[in-house]
Scaffold this active site. Structure first.
Site, PDB file in Angstrom:
ATOM      1  N   LYS A  36      -1.391 -16.900  -6.682  1.00  0.00           N
ATOM      2  CA  LYS A  36      -2.285 -18.015  -6.409  1.00  0.00           C
ATOM      3  C   LYS A  36      -1.655 -18.856  -5.323  1.00  0.00           C
ATOM      4  O   LYS A  36      -0.442 -18.944  -5.189  1.00  0.00           O
ATOM      5  CB  LYS A  36      -2.562 -18.842  -7.671  1.00  0.00           C
ATOM      6  CG  LYS A  36      -1.409 -19.614  -8.246  1.00  0.00           C
ATOM      7  CD  LYS A  36      -1.079 -20.947  -7.596  1.00  0.00           C
ATOM      8  CE  LYS A  36      -2.280 -21.847  -7.481  1.00  0.00           C
ATOM      9  NZ  LYS A  36      -1.898 -23.098  -6.714  1.00  0.00           N
ATOM     10  N   THR A  57       3.008 -23.495  -2.424  1.00  0.00           N
ATOM     11  CA  THR A  57       2.448 -23.706  -3.764  1.00  0.00           C
ATOM     12  C   THR A  57       1.817 -22.428  -4.091  1.00  0.00           C
ATOM     13  O   THR A  57       0.640 -22.258  -3.992  1.00  0.00           O
ATOM     14  CB  THR A  57       1.337 -24.729  -3.867  1.00  0.00           C
ATOM     15  OG1 THR A  57       1.811 -25.938  -3.474  1.00  0.00           O
ATOM     16  CG2 THR A  57       0.888 -24.950  -5.304  1.00  0.00           C
ATOM     17  N   SER A 108      -8.682 -36.959  -7.849  1.00  0.00           N
ATOM     18  CA  SER A 108      -9.878 -37.605  -8.405  1.00  0.00           C
ATOM     19  C   SER A 108     -11.053 -36.641  -8.511  1.00  0.00           C
ATOM     20  O   SER A 108     -12.073 -37.016  -9.055  1.00  0.00           O
ATOM     21  CB  SER A 108     -10.265 -38.800  -7.542  1.00  0.00           C
ATOM     22  OG  SER A 108     -10.423 -38.417  -6.183  1.00  0.00           O
TER      23      SER A 108
END
Length: 407
Positions: free
Chosen positions: A179, A190, A407
């Site tokens: 991923k 990441t 968010s």
């Protein structure tokens, strides 16, 4: 060697599962489990970031100190990074709970997390996920796909690959899932990658193969120039293919390395091409470098150039940005010997010859740059070495995704 349809369950003895444990509010799958029926020799490569997430510290200890590993438990949605002692204790508990469910020592369980930095893991959900996954572990193609989907964050698609290779008269499989979409930069990203194989290979040779190959695969990808706190690549080998153990360099070791390279290259390109907001995979091939490290440096300089990435997004053959990036890379070469081409399924076009514009039509260049995979080729005329790097274009959506990430 041949590519087969499969993921981490393709090698003999490996099982997987992926479920929604309740970490993600969206209801999407957020936990994965990989399990080997036999103990595995283990190798790993981890983030170069000084700020290392708790799972990275746990896994480094397992790879270096545990006699074997047999499972990997992964959560997405929360990175368990910058979480102090509580975060490390959560890793210990994740490994212990998984070990208990599978009947193996906690020291044989690798742990990985990906998601938002700074938040503590919701351990009630983690425990629930482990209890859900252990009974449903399976070796089918779908089981591998569900696990690959469960580790995704901003990824738009799962990333899997498997290849078969003949070792000592036996068919072995090397496979993987990964991923990664943002916070991707050379020297890891990441990026979580879990590689499985049923090849029989000594631990030292396994680590040697992984460490050597990462230099030309995962260390050559970039999306946005950010190196993450959680980057991990682990390789598990359970030996169930039954080939004679690979204990030294030779033909079988070479073949194993070729298969591993195919898997890692494919996953690298999948990650780079699925960069946040990306519309195309951007490949940079550099030749004519004075040495291998110089070639890698030059390719990375171009693939990480924000101006070049923006030009690719705009389908603009602004070759000056490519030449500029080569120039500030720190590698010495004569700019007046540089040739540059653009390549895609739409054709190949020379845009720079001896450091100046070649005669070409802008419309043709735009057509080449409008494909889903675009390659820039640069020959710097300073030697015989080459390297390839992978990235993506820089789009408006990249900013939107990362402005709204928490968010």
């Amino acid at each position: 060697m041949k590519t087969v349809d499969g993921g981490v369950t393709a090698p003999k003895g490996f099982k997987a599962a992926g479920v929604h444990a309740g970490i993600k509010k969206s209801g999407k799958k957020d936990m994965a489990l990989i399990y080997s029926e036999a103990p595995c020799r283990t190798a790993g490569v981890f983030t170069t970031n000084v700020v290392k997430a708790a799972p990275v510290k746990w896994d480094q200890k397992v790879v270096l100190e545990s006699p074997f590993a047999q499972a990997v438990v992964v959560n997405s949605g929360v990175a368990n990074a910058c979480t102090g002692k509580e975060g490390y204790d959560c890793c210990t508990e994740m490994a212990a709970e998984t070990g208990k469910a599978l009947g193996i020592p906690k020291e044989a369980v690798l742990v990985a997390s990906t998601g938002v930095i700074g938040a503590q893991l919701p351990m009630d959900a983690i425990r629930s996920g482990i209890s859900k996954m252990a009974p449903i572990l399976g070796c089918k193609r779908l089981d591998a796909r569900l696990a690959a989907e469960a580790i995704m964050t901003t990824d738009t698609k799962p990333k899997e690959i498997a290849v078969e290779v003949e070792l000592g008269g036996k068919t072995a499989v090397v496979s993987g899932m990964g991923k990664g979409s943002g916070m991707i930069h050379p020297n890891m990203a990441t990026m979580l990658c879990f590689l499985t194989t049923d090849a029989c290979i000594a631990r030292e040779m396994l680590q040697k193969a992984l460490s050597a190959d990462v230099k030309d695969t995962f260390n050559m990808i970039s999306v946005d120039g950010d190196t993450s706190t959680n980057d991990s690549v682990v390789l598990l080998a359970n030996g169930m293919a039954g080939n004679p153990e690979i204990t030294e360099e030779g033909e079988d070791y070479r073949l194993f390395c070729e298969a591993l390279h195919e898997v890692m290259t494919t996953l690298s390109k999948m990650i780079a091409g699925d960069g946040e907001g990306a519309t195309c995979l951007f490949e940079v091939k550099v030749s004519g470098a004075p040495d291998k490290e110089a070639a890698r440096t030059l390719a990375k300089a171009v693939v990480t150039s924000s101006l070049t990435k923006a030009a690719v997004f705009g389908r603009d053959a602004n070759w000056g940005r490519i030449l500029c990036a080569l120039g500030y890379s720190g590698v010495s070469f004569d700019p007046e010997k540089v040739d540059i081409w653009l390549l895609s399924r739409a054709g190949k076009l020379k845009i720079v010859e001896n450091g100046t514009a070649a005669g070409y039509e802008e419309e043709e260049a735009t057509r080449i740059l409008s494909e889903e995979e675009v390659t820039a080729i640069a020959d710097v005329g300073a030697g015989d070495f080459s390297a390839t790097a992978w990235g993506c274009d820089l789009t408006l959506d990249y900013v939107k995704i990362n402005a709204d990430y928490r968010s």
